[in-house]
Design a protein around this motif. Structure first.
Motif, PDB file in Angstrom:
ATOM      1  N   MET A   1      32.210  47.389  82.794  1.00  0.00           N
ATOM      2  CA  MET A   1      33.275  47.988  81.987  1.00  0.00           C
ATOM      3  C   MET A   1      34.132  48.915  82.859  1.00  0.00           C
ATOM      4  N   THR A   2      35.405  48.835  82.628  1.00  0.00           N
ATOM      5  CA  THR A   2      36.342  49.631  83.424  1.00  0.00           C
ATOM      6  C   THR A   2      36.924  50.750  82.561  1.00  0.00           C
ATOM      7  N   ALA A   3      37.074  51.914  83.165  1.00  0.00           N
ATOM      8  CA  ALA A   3      37.731  53.017  82.451  1.00  0.00           C
ATOM      9  C   ALA A   3      39.232  52.941  82.714  1.00  0.00           C
ATOM     10  N   HIS A   4      40.011  53.081  81.653  1.00  0.00           N
ATOM     11  CA  HIS A   4      41.463  52.964  81.770  1.00  0.00           C
ATOM     12  C   HIS A   4      42.151  54.247  81.320  1.00  0.00           C
ATOM     13  N   LEU A   5      43.205  54.569  82.047  1.00  0.00           N
ATOM     14  CA  LEU A   5      44.144  55.612  81.618  1.00  0.00           C
ATOM     15  C   LEU A   5      45.479  54.909  81.404  1.00  0.00           C
ATOM     16  N   LEU A   6      45.850  54.739  80.159  1.00  0.00           N
ATOM     17  CA  LEU A   6      47.098  54.055  79.827  1.00  0.00           C
ATOM     18  C   LEU A   6      48.120  55.099  79.392  1.00  0.00           C
ATOM     19  N   ILE A   7      49.333  54.954  79.892  1.00  0.00           N
ATOM     20  CA  ILE A   7      50.347  55.997  79.681  1.00  0.00           C
ATOM     21  C   ILE A   7      51.558  55.396  78.992  1.00  0.00           C
ATOM     22  N   GLU A   8      51.846  55.873  77.792  1.00  0.00           N
ATOM     23  CA  GLU A   8      52.999  55.379  77.031  1.00  0.00           C
ATOM     24  C   GLU A   8      54.101  56.440  77.057  1.00  0.00           C
ATOM     25  N   SER A   9      55.235  56.073  77.640  1.00  0.00           N
ATOM     26  CA  SER A   9      56.328  57.049  77.776  1.00  0.00           C
ATOM     27  C   SER A   9      57.525  56.751  76.873  1.00  0.00           C
ATOM     28  N   GLY A  10      57.552  55.557  76.288  1.00  0.00           N
ATOM     29  CA  GLY A  10      58.744  55.179  75.520  1.00  0.00           C
ATOM     30  C   GLY A  10      58.692  55.571  74.055  1.00  0.00           C
ATOM     31  N   GLY A  11      57.565  55.288  73.420  1.00  0.00           N
ATOM     32  CA  GLY A  11      57.399  55.676  72.026  1.00  0.00           C
ATOM     33  C   GLY A  11      57.956  54.679  71.040  1.00  0.00           C
ATOM     34  N   PRO A  12      57.806  55.005  69.744  1.00  0.00           N
ATOM     35  CA  PRO A  12      58.170  54.060  68.676  1.00  0.00           C
ATOM     36  C   PRO A  12      59.628  53.621  68.720  1.00  0.00           C
ATOM     37  N   GLN A  13      60.519  54.462  69.229  1.00  0.00           N
ATOM     38  CA  GLN A  13      61.938  54.074  69.238  1.00  0.00           C
ATOM     39  C   GLN A  13      62.217  52.953  70.220  1.00  0.00           C
ATOM     40  N   THR A  14      61.253  52.601  71.074  1.00  0.00           N
ATOM     41  CA  THR A  14      61.446  51.450  71.949  1.00  0.00           C
ATOM     42  C   THR A  14      61.000  50.166  71.263  1.00  0.00           C
ATOM     43  N   GLY A  15      60.557  50.295  70.010  1.00  0.00           N
ATOM     44  CA  GLY A  15      60.302  49.130  69.176  1.00  0.00           C
ATOM     45  C   GLY A  15      59.082  48.331  69.590  1.00  0.00           C
ATOM     46  N   PRO A  16      59.220  46.999  69.657  1.00  0.00           N
ATOM     47  CA  PRO A  16      58.055  46.140  69.906  1.00  0.00           C
ATOM     48  C   PRO A  16      57.362  46.440  71.236  1.00  0.00           C
ATOM     49  N   ALA A  17      58.098  46.929  72.215  1.00  0.00           N
ATOM     50  CA  ALA A  17      57.488  47.187  73.526  1.00  0.00           C
ATOM     51  C   ALA A  17      56.361  48.205  73.403  1.00  0.00           C
ATOM     52  N   CYS A  18      56.598  49.252  72.624  1.00  0.00           N
ATOM     53  CA  CYS A  18      55.570  50.274  72.415  1.00  0.00           C
ATOM     54  C   CYS A  18      54.395  49.694  71.642  1.00  0.00           C
ATOM     55  N   GLU A  19      54.681  48.998  70.577  1.00  0.00           N
ATOM     56  CA  GLU A  19      53.597  48.444  69.743  1.00  0.00           C
ATOM     57  C   GLU A  19      52.733  47.464  70.538  1.00  0.00           C
ATOM     58  N   ARG A  20      53.385  46.661  71.399  1.00  0.00           N
ATOM     59  CA  ARG A  20      52.607  45.710  72.206  1.00  0.00           C
ATOM     60  C   ARG A  20      51.683  46.443  73.172  1.00  0.00           C
ATOM     61  N   PHE A  21      52.180  47.532  73.741  1.00  0.00           N
ATOM     62  CA  PHE A  21      51.351  48.290  74.681  1.00  0.00           C
ATOM     63  C   PHE A  21      50.184  48.947  73.955  1.00  0.00           C
ATOM     64  N   LEU A  22      50.449  49.461  72.749  1.00  0.00           N
ATOM     65  CA  LEU A  22      49.355  50.022  71.944  1.00  0.00           C
ATOM     66  C   LEU A  22      48.347  48.926  71.615  1.00  0.00           C
ATOM     67  N   GLY A  23      48.856  47.724  71.415  1.00  0.00           N
ATOM     68  CA  GLY A  23      47.971  46.577  71.182  1.00  0.00           C
ATOM     69  C   GLY A  23      47.115  46.275  72.411  1.00  0.00           C
ATOM     70  N   ASP A  24      47.720  46.369  73.591  1.00  0.00           N
ATOM     71  CA  ASP A  24      46.952  46.182  74.831  1.00  0.00           C
ATOM     72  C   ASP A  24      45.822  47.210  74.904  1.00  0.00           C
ATOM     73  N   ALA A  25      46.180  48.458  74.566  1.00  0.00           N
ATOM     74  CA  ALA A  25      45.188  49.545  74.621  1.00  0.00           C
ATOM     75  C   ALA A  25      44.045  49.273  73.642  1.00  0.00           C
ATOM     76  N   ALA A  26      44.409  48.825  72.439  1.00  0.00           N
ATOM     77  CA  ALA A  26      43.392  48.550  71.418  1.00  0.00           C
ATOM     78  C   ALA A  26      42.479  47.404  71.852  1.00  0.00           C
ATOM     79  N   ARG A  27      43.081  46.374  72.466  1.00  0.00           N
ATOM     80  CA  ARG A  27      42.267  45.229  72.901  1.00  0.00           C
ATOM     81  C   ARG A  27      41.243  45.644  73.962  1.00  0.00           C
ATOM     82  N   LEU A  28      41.696  46.451  74.915  1.00  0.00           N
ATOM     83  CA  LEU A  28      40.777  46.926  75.952  1.00  0.00           C
ATOM     84  C   LEU A  28      39.642  47.745  75.333  1.00  0.00           C
ATOM     85  N   ALA A  29      39.985  48.600  74.378  1.00  0.00           N
ATOM     86  CA  ALA A  29      38.969  49.419  73.716  1.00  0.00           C
ATOM     87  C   ALA A  29      38.001  48.530  72.936  1.00  0.00           C
ATOM     88  N   ARG A  30      38.571  47.531  72.262  1.00  0.00           N
ATOM     89  CA  ARG A  30      37.738  46.617  71.460  1.00  0.00           C
ATOM     90  C   ARG A  30      36.783  45.819  72.345  1.00  0.00           C
TER      91      ARG A  30
END
Lengths: 108, 135, 131
Positions: A1-30
């Protein structure tokens, strides 16, 4: 298992790009990886309940949520208005995390 | 004879443009925090970020015409002072191609321009690499 | 809305580089545009809604041996605009995205408008610009 530090700088106003990255984060956690998601710059508004649905999924999948104190203060965003599981941190905390040998970091 | 790339703990690849988001501020905050913890850091700029250390910027921004008595440091000065504060632990590299393409080939002496085809040497010389923004 | 305002300036892209920008942020040119145009209204949309909130003191950054205390401070800039007679509007949805208590920190004199009410006013302006 790898430890990750994921950094989101754009936020919800960047639309799908932010949500996809949050999805990446969730998948790694899952998948059982240890994941810290650090919100910085406009990304901090993702920690306001109701603005980024992916945050709740990420947290329920076992991720840890950090919010940049400096960016939140720039936007007059108090801790009380953030999701209760968010932790306000300083860049020193992020630097310490990044320097841990087992941690991989990704900036978005 | 090219100098070898010094070994560092972290390489921050600053690819995003200034004056668009707070990316440059975040990169400098992170670099300063890493340096406070004793880390060795290199920064590689590409795209418009190569202009941050352009010699033409001088030490100060143009005067604020609403407050003529107050001086505001240029990014070149902010970077120069950060390098001078950490002479053996902070290294700042500028992509020569990007700088030339943007008319910023003349850089402050505290930074080094490098050809893009040696970029991987810098990645390999760092324990961690973070790519910040796109150009 | 300002009775005489001829230009509508809308800011939605916010926080565009604290260290490189300092005093010269997007709001810096607005007083001069207000003077030159015969009157401007300023609308803050999305993340720029944060410009209309009281953040307390101007932030400072410690970078090596330097403390950079000349970073942008949008609330100060907005207060100057209001004093110069610029009508400052903030859209409700942008405000809500900055927390459930954001409205409590709104600078005095800033007006809140509904999400689609601004466009209804566009025909009354000579110019509508996203700045």
């Amino acid at each position: 298992m790898t430890a990750h530090l994921l950094i989101e700088s754009g936020g919800p106003q960047t639309g799908p790009a932010c949500e996809r990255f949050l999805g990446d984060a969730a998948r790694l956690a899952r998948d059982g990886h240890q994941v810290v998601l650090f919100l910085v710059e406009n990304g901090v508004t993702a920690a306001v309940p109701g603005t980024a649905p992916g945050i709740e999924t990420f947290l329920s999948d076992g991720g840890e949520l950090w919010v940049d104190t400096f960016s939140a203060a720039q936007r007059a965003l108090p801790a009380a208005d953030l999701t209760p599981r968010a932790r306000l941190v300083d860049m020193d905390d992020v630097a310490a995390r990044l320097l841990e040998p087992r941690v991989r970091a990704v900036w978005h | 004879m090219p100098r070898p790339v010094p070994r560092t703990d972290v390489l921050l690849n600053l690819f995003g443009a200034p004056h668009q988001t707070d990316l440059v501020t975040s990169a400098l905050r992170l670099a300063a925090a890493l340096l406070r913890r004793g880390a060795r850091v290199q920064i590689w700029t590409c795209g418009d970020a190569t202009r941050l250390t352009g010699a033409a910027l001088g030490d100060a921004k143009p005067r604020d015409y609403t407050d003529l008595g107050r001086e505001h440091p240029s990014t070149a000065r902010v970077v120069r002072e950060l390098i001078e504060d950490h002479p053996d632990r902070l290294y700042w590299y500028v992509c020569r191609f990007c700088a030339e393409e943007r008319g910023a080939a003349e850089q402050i002496p505290q930074v080094r321009t490098r050809a893009p085809f040696v970029f991987a040497e810098h990645v390999n010389a760092a324990d961690k690499s973070l790519l910040m923004g796109v150009c | 809305m300002g009775d005489q305002a001829r230009w509508l300036l809308i800011v939605e892209k916010a926080y565009r580089g604290s260290i490189e920008t300092q005093y010269a942020d997007v709001l810096y040119c607005v007083p001069d545009l207000h003077r030159q145009s015969g009157g401007c209204d300023l609308a803050l949309r999305g993340p720029a809604a944060g410009y209309a909130l009281d953040t307390g003191a101007r932030p400072a950054l410690r970078l090596g041996g330097r403390t950079l205390d000349t970073l942008p401070h949008p609330p100060t800039s907005v207060a100057k605009l209001l004093a110069a007679g610029v009508t400052v509007l903030v859209e409700e949805d942008g405000l809500a995205a900055l927390g459930r208590t954001a409205a409590e920190r709104l600078l005095p004199g800033v007006r809140v408008i509904g999400g689609d009410d601004l466009a209804a006013r566009w025909p009354s302006y000579e110019q509508v610009w996203f700045l």
